[in-house]
Design a protein around this motif. Structure first.
Motif, PDB file in Angstrom:
ATOM      1  N   ASP A 102     -31.098 -19.320   2.389  1.00  0.00           N
ATOM      2  CA  ASP A 102     -29.926 -20.419   2.065  1.00  0.00           C
ATOM      3  C   ASP A 102     -29.611 -20.219   3.391  1.00  0.00           C
ATOM      4  N   GLY A 103     -28.904 -18.765   4.171  1.00  0.00           N
ATOM      5  CA  GLY A 103     -28.548 -19.171   6.052  1.00  0.00           C
ATOM      6  C   GLY A 103     -29.853 -19.743   6.691  1.00  0.00           C
ATOM      7  N   ILE A 128     -34.653 -19.854  -1.017  1.00  0.00           N
ATOM      8  CA  ILE A 128     -34.313 -19.124  -1.773  1.00  0.00           C
ATOM      9  C   ILE A 128     -32.846 -19.071  -1.945  1.00  0.00           C
ATOM     10  N   ASN A 130     -29.214 -17.615  -2.669  1.00  0.00           N
ATOM     11  CA  ASN A 130     -28.741 -16.348  -3.530  1.00  0.00           C
ATOM     12  C   ASN A 130     -26.936 -16.551  -3.231  1.00  0.00           C
ATOM     13  N   ILE A 132     -25.381 -16.657  -0.819  1.00  0.00           N
ATOM     14  CA  ILE A 132     -24.374 -15.435   0.981  1.00  0.00           C
ATOM     15  C   ILE A 132     -26.036 -15.213   1.590  1.00  0.00           C
ATOM     16  N   TYR A 133     -25.290 -14.652   2.968  1.00  0.00           N
ATOM     17  CA  TYR A 133     -26.647 -14.071   4.368  1.00  0.00           C
ATOM     18  C   TYR A 133     -26.358 -12.263   3.896  1.00  0.00           C
ATOM     19  N   GLY A 134     -28.275 -12.470   3.008  1.00  0.00           N
ATOM     20  CA  GLY A 134     -27.874 -11.505   2.225  1.00  0.00           C
ATOM     21  C   GLY A 134     -28.081 -10.176   3.235  1.00  0.00           C
TER      22      GLY A 134
HETATM   23 MG   LIG Z   1     -29.284 -15.847   1.058  1.00  0.00          MG
END
Ligand SMILES: [Mg+2]
Ligand SMILES: Cc1ncc(C[n+]2csc(CCOP(=O)(O)OP(=O)(O)O)c2C)c(N)n1
Length: 253
Positions: A102-103, A128, A130, A132-134
């Motif tokens: 998403d980022g 994908i 989630n 968040i910046y995983g």
């Molecule tokens: Mg992400």
């Protein structure tokens, strides 16, 4: 005791031949590994390994080329849809897909993603989300839910300070060039099966020249969310799915 000979053909379950033996770097419980498996299975079942080109992102999936045995190109952060556009236009007979967080797809790469969809490029974006910046430690992304705690919103996302989350899938659905837009998840076995069908449909549409497809997967990031894998699945169901509702958003026949 006599040794039991395990024959490949007798196994009920075996991993796709396209999944390489490299040890995955993903955290236990992360959705990325499940989606990798589904993509590998679909490509193998469609018999298109030799004509598939994937574009990998910056983000936790940056090493996707180590795991799925097709040709990969690494794009700069957010630019995967632009790179995929070039590959598909030069090699229209190939299946070209991007694999983006998403980022990547809906923050730094918003312009590239939206315009590839608007132009109706015959590519598939596997997205994908989630929230968040995983990879960089769980910072807020545009997709972060209101009230959600992240490394940069420790008291929860406040719209007055941090703005509102947005849904790029719904935005893309308004574009004439986007023909198949769907939102899936992989947090239950039933959802894994549905997600696989959606990936297959998107790949088939793309090979048939039907335009741009987005397969969003609402995903967990248990490390970033600071939850166990089991608790993450529950959190996804209770918090992510009311906002990111599952199902086909656009399907042009
Ligand atoms: Mg992400
Ligand atoms: C041009 C640029 N800006 C910022 C970064 C730092 N960076 C690396 S990964 C990442 C976030 C990726 O998040 P997402 O796309 O959601 O993938 P996830 O890790 O959550 O799967 C960022 C900001 C970078 N590598 N390059």
């Amino acid at each position: 005791m006599a040794e039991v000979e395990i024959k490949q053909e007798n196994l009920v379950y075996s991993k796709s031949n396209l999944i390489l033996d490299n040890v995955m770097h993903y955290c236990p419980g992360c959705s990325h590994g499940t989606v990798h498996k589904l993509i590998a299975e679909v490509i193998e079942e469609m018999g298109i390994q030799s004509k598939t080109v994937a574009v990998s992102p910056v983000g936790c999936a940056v090493f996707a080329y180590n795991y799925i045995d097709v040709d990969w190109i690494e794009a700069a952060h957010g630019r995967a849809c632009a790179v995929a556009t070039a590959v598909k236009r030069l090699h229209p007979e190939n299946l070209v897909f991007t694999y983006q967080g998403d980022g990547d797809l809906s923050a730094i790469g918003t312009a590239e993603s939206i315009h590839a969809a608007a132009r109706g490029e015959n590519i598939v974006a596997v997205y994908i989300n989630n929230a968040i910046y995983g990879m960089t430690g769980g910072q807020m992304a545009p997709t972060t839910l209101l009230g959600m705690k992240t490394a940069t919103t420790p008291y929860g996302r406040d719209p007055r300070l941090n703005g509102y989350p947005y849904k790029i899938a719904e935005m893309m659905a308004h574009l004439d060039g986007a023909t198949y837009i769907t939102r899936q998840s992989v947090h239950t076995p039933a959802n894994v099966r549905k997600c696989k069908k959606a990936i297959r449909k998107a790949f088939e549409n793309s090979l048939a020249g039907k335009g741009f497809s987005l397969v969003e997967v609402v995903a967990t990031c248990n490390s970033g969310w600071k939850l166990s894998p089991v608790a993450s699945n529950k959190w996804l169901e209770e918090n992510m799915l009311p906002f990111y509702q599952l199902g086909d958003i656009k399907d042009v026949k």
